[in-house]
Design an enzyme around this catalytic site. Structure first.
Site: not given
Ligand SMILES: Cc1ncc(COP(=O)(O)O)c(C=O)c1O
Length: 427
Positions: A241, A283, A325, A356-357, A384
């Protein structure tokens, strides 16, 4: 946004010494261009920050699942965070013996089985029914499933509501109360091997406070868990995150600061109690690759309609199917010309695609000097963006290329062909 890897030289935008215009001549537009040195530098920074600590940083595959990028992460010893069998298959194809954690609220029986058959490091379980399902599938395979329970710490990450995941009302994880019951249930299930705890409070978070708050809440949960059940966890997964700057006025904490501060909270908490700290897992996706890529598009038409409808439109050959995004999250991507003009007469533009939006916009109210045929570049398109691309309006997904550390350009994802789109259909 400009820096060591993307910069102007003599009016031309370059990526690591290579003119963007030259890349476009070969690969056309729209095209994603990634800087391998930028990604590698981030991976090296992560490794330096966790050196000597029991930490595994997993790369969140959803940020950018290109096999070549997964391979880079794997060679730099990162684990992987996946949310589908498809993502797990990508990881298995790109890295030998990867450490994989599997998150997500809706894992199917097939996905659980696939994960267990392929030696998943941890299934991050998000509900009681899922826990029972994992036990059942593991029973069928006659193995014990390594499991973490995802706790929802009810912390406000101060980000877009669609990417806030750790609030009480979100669909993710379990509240503290339900989480405690899930661990107690897990103790009684013969095919569940309780390994850890997991949380992820959201994405594009620009300050450390929400992470610190979430970590404190997870630790106080662990305290209660030890007292009530005697369970000793072998790992704590603090999720991802960490945000990135999408514009020059966004200043997120560095990767190093984020990893050091949050891991120290955990390590000190355990040491204070005379306990050995467990293995820590993260993560991270956006902060690893987000600023390592750009999207380049061509201006098709300029509609100077300011007088008749109050707006000028620059219609480009990229659309919301390539970069969703902005319309999905109202997200901002910096836009710059690929070649600076000598005499500039600029205008304010709504930069829109051919879809077309009316929601098919990529940037609003941008002051740029544009002519038809010009190339423009959207910054911070490494995470993303390509992973969220679609075929809406039967548009082909764009090509993706990487500028390597030896200054060569390599196509890592071919532009989709029309045959590939049509081939799936049965008439
Ligand atoms: C469960 C989980 N872990 C990790 C991430 C990775 O988040 P970020 O790319 O913001 O580090 C996400 C992103 O949505 C997630 O849902």
């Amino acid at each position: 946004m400009l820096g060591k890897n993307f910069y102007y030289q003599g009016g031309d935008l370059l990526c690591d010494g290579i003119k963007i215009e030259n890349i476009v001549q070969k690969y056309s537009t729209p095209v994603f261009i990634y800087s391998e040195p930028h990604i590698k530098e981030n991976l090296n920074r992560i490794n330096k920050a966790i050196n000597g600590k029991q930490i595994t940083v997993c790369y969140a595959v959803k940020a950018n699942p290109a096999l070549s990028i997964l391979k880079l992460a794997g060679t730099k010893n990162l684990g992987f965070d996946v949310v589908s069998e498809g993502e797990m298959r990508r990881v298995l194809k790109s890295s030998p013996e990867p450490k994989i954690v599997f998150s997500g609220v809706g894992k199917t029986d097939e996905e659980i089985r696939f994960a267990l058959q392929n030696e998943i490091f941890s299934l991050n379980v998000e509900s009681l029914p899922e826990l029972n399902r994992v036990n059942m599938v593991a029973n069928g395979l006659n193995i014990r499933a390594p499991v973490s329970i995802r706790i929802n710490p009810d912390v406000n990450p101060d980000t877009h509501p669609y990417i806030a995941t750790g609030l009480r009302e979100n669909k993710f994880g379990l509240s503290m109360e339900d989480g405690m019951n899930a661990y107690k249930t897990a103790q009684s299930l013969p095919f569940i091997d309780i390994k850890g705890i997991d949380c992820h409070i959201g994405s594009q978070i620009l300050s450390l406070e929400p992470f610190e708050q979430a970590t404190e809440k997870v630790l106080s949960f662990i305290d209660q868990l030890m007292k009530e059940t005697g369970i000793v966890l072998s790992h704590i997964n603090l999720g991802g995150g960490l945000g990135i700057p999408y514009s020059d006025n966004e200043n997120p904490p560095s990767l190093e600061h984020f990893l050091n501060v949050t891991s120290d909270v955990v390590i000190n908490w355990y040491r204070k109690r005379g306990l050995n700290p467990p293995h820590l897992v993260y993560e991270l996706g956006r902060s690893v690759v987000g600023n390592s890529g750009i999207l380049v598009a061509k201006v098709l038409y300029l509609k100077n309609t300011m007088e008749s409808n109050g707006k000028n439109f620059a219609v480009i050959d990229a659309a919301m199917n390539d970069l969703i995004r902005p319309t999905l999250y109202n997200a901002h991507h910096e836009v710059v010309p690929v070649t600076m003009k000598k005499k500039t007469c600029s205008n304010k533009w709504e930069i829109v695609g051919p879809i077309c939006e009316s929601g098919d916009w990529l940037a609003k109210n941008r002051e740029l000097s544009l002519s038809e045929g010009d190339l423009i570049c959207f910054f911070s398109a490494g995470a993303y963006c390509s992973s969220m691309a679609s075929n809406y309006n039967s548009r082909r997904k764009p090509a993706e290329v990487i500028v390597s550390c030896d200054n060569t350009v390599r196509e890592i994802v071919r532009r989709e062909s029309y045959d590939e789109i049509l081939n799936r259909e049965i008439t």
